[in-house]
Design a protein around this motif. Structure first.
Motif, PDB file in Angstrom:
ATOM      1  N   GLN A  11      17.701  34.817  16.932  1.00 44.41           N
ATOM      2  CA  GLN A  11      17.296  33.756  17.598  1.00 44.41           C
ATOM      3  C   GLN A  11      18.589  32.871  17.420  1.00 44.41           C
ATOM      4  O   GLN A  11      19.466  33.201  16.644  1.00 44.41           O
ATOM      5  N   ALA A  12      18.619  31.764  18.189  1.00 45.06           N
ATOM      6  CA  ALA A  12      19.868  30.756  18.284  1.00 45.06           C
ATOM      7  C   ALA A  12      19.850  30.030  17.169  1.00 45.06           C
ATOM      8  O   ALA A  12      20.848  29.545  16.610  1.00 45.06           O
ATOM      9  N   ARG A  13      18.707  29.434  16.914  1.00 44.75           N
ATOM     10  CA  ARG A  13      18.469  28.697  15.602  1.00 44.75           C
ATOM     11  C   ARG A  13      18.951  29.312  14.302  1.00 44.75           C
ATOM     12  O   ARG A  13      18.058  29.982  13.478  1.00 44.75           O
ATOM     13  N   ALA A  16      24.462  29.012  11.266  1.00 50.63           N
ATOM     14  CA  ALA A  16      25.857  28.870  11.888  1.00 50.63           C
ATOM     15  C   ALA A  16      25.895  27.933  13.075  1.00 50.63           C
ATOM     16  O   ALA A  16      26.854  27.288  13.442  1.00 50.63           O
ATOM     17  N   THR A  17      24.548  28.136  13.699  1.00 55.24           N
ATOM     18  CA  THR A  17      24.439  27.033  14.883  1.00 55.24           C
ATOM     19  C   THR A  17      24.507  25.773  14.320  1.00 55.24           C
ATOM     20  O   THR A  17      25.195  24.778  15.053  1.00 55.24           O
ATOM     21  N   TYR A  18      23.810  25.471  13.235  1.00 54.18           N
ATOM     22  CA  TYR A  18      23.775  24.013  12.612  1.00 54.18           C
ATOM     23  C   TYR A  18      25.042  23.794  12.232  1.00 54.18           C
ATOM     24  O   TYR A  18      25.390  22.683  12.216  1.00 54.18           O
ATOM     25  N   VAL A  50      26.484  21.363  24.453  1.00 56.84           N
ATOM     26  CA  VAL A  50      26.308  22.700  24.429  1.00 56.84           C
ATOM     27  C   VAL A  50      25.631  23.182  23.450  1.00 56.84           C
ATOM     28  O   VAL A  50      24.707  23.970  23.264  1.00 56.84           O
ATOM     29  N   VAL A  51      25.972  22.818  22.087  1.00 58.34           N
ATOM     30  CA  VAL A  51      25.263  23.342  20.731  1.00 58.34           C
ATOM     31  C   VAL A  51      23.883  22.574  20.659  1.00 58.34           C
ATOM     32  O   VAL A  51      23.233  23.374  20.282  1.00 58.34           O
ATOM     33  N   LEU A  52      23.768  21.621  21.417  1.00 56.50           N
ATOM     34  CA  LEU A  52      22.375  20.943  21.338  1.00 56.50           C
ATOM     35  C   LEU A  52      21.455  21.696  22.237  1.00 56.50           C
ATOM     36  O   LEU A  52      20.265  21.971  21.925  1.00 56.50           O
ATOM     37  N   TRP A  53      21.992  22.095  23.249  1.00 54.86           N
ATOM     38  CA  TRP A  53      21.176  22.751  24.419  1.00 54.86           C
ATOM     39  C   TRP A  53      20.804  24.280  23.538  1.00 54.86           C
ATOM     40  O   TRP A  53      19.418  24.710  23.736  1.00 54.86           O
ATOM     41  N   ASN A  58      16.703  27.824  22.003  1.00 50.41           N
ATOM     42  CA  ASN A  58      16.340  28.723  21.134  1.00 50.41           C
ATOM     43  C   ASN A  58      16.001  30.021  21.849  1.00 50.41           C
ATOM     44  O   ASN A  58      14.740  30.578  21.460  1.00 50.41           O
ATOM     45  N   PRO A  59      16.915  30.648  22.393  1.00 48.54           N
ATOM     46  CA  PRO A  59      16.422  32.142  23.060  1.00 48.54           C
ATOM     47  C   PRO A  59      16.107  33.037  21.778  1.00 48.54           C
ATOM     48  O   PRO A  59      16.964  33.098  21.041  1.00 48.54           O
TER      49      PRO A  59
END
Length: 137
Positions: A11-13, A16-18, A50-53, A58-59
């Motif tokens: 998943q996206a969360r 690294a994403t944060y 973009v990062v918030l989206w 969260n695909p």
């Protein structure tokens, strides 16, 4: 072989994403405080957006195998498949791609299991075989 639940989830969360969100917010703050040109400010705000989206959307991609059946999810697509609806499972090693796993359903549909490359053929054969499903290698 199946003790409780056999699962793969991507998943996206992630941390690294944060971390990217923190970097985006810091860059937007610096660009604004340094009074850089408006184009730079716009780009920094777009980066934050973009990062918030990505975090909000969260695909998720993966599967969950249990005694009840198989839950299959890829992005917004979700499908629950009863074990009785699976005619057979094809597991093989594709050159350069790793392990592939194809679910052959009684309806004639074929689904490629996302994340099968994370597991070896032996592990997948053991998990599906432990549920009494026919395995094609």
């Amino acid at each position: 072989m199946l003790s409780e639940i056999f699962e793969y989830r991507d998943q996206a969360r992630t941390p690294a994403t944060y971390l990217a969100l923190g970097a985006a917010m810091a860059s937007a703050y610096l660009v604004h405080n340094l009074s850089l040109p408006h184009l730079h400010q716009l780009l920094a705000v777009l980066f934050v957006g973009v990062v918030l989206w990505r975090i909000a959307d969260n695909p998720i991609r993966g599967f969950r195998l249990s005694q009840d059946g198989l839950d299959f999810f890829e992005g917004r697509y979700r499908r629950q498949i009863a074990l009785g609806d699976i005619a057979s499972v094809t597991v093989y090693e594709a050159r350069g791609e790793g392990t592939r796993c194809i679910l052959n359903l009684r309806s004639g549909d074929r689904l490629s299991l996302p994340g099968a490359h994370r597991f070896g053929t032996r592990r997948l054969v053991a998990e599906f075989g432990g549920l009494g499903l026919p395995i094609l290698i």
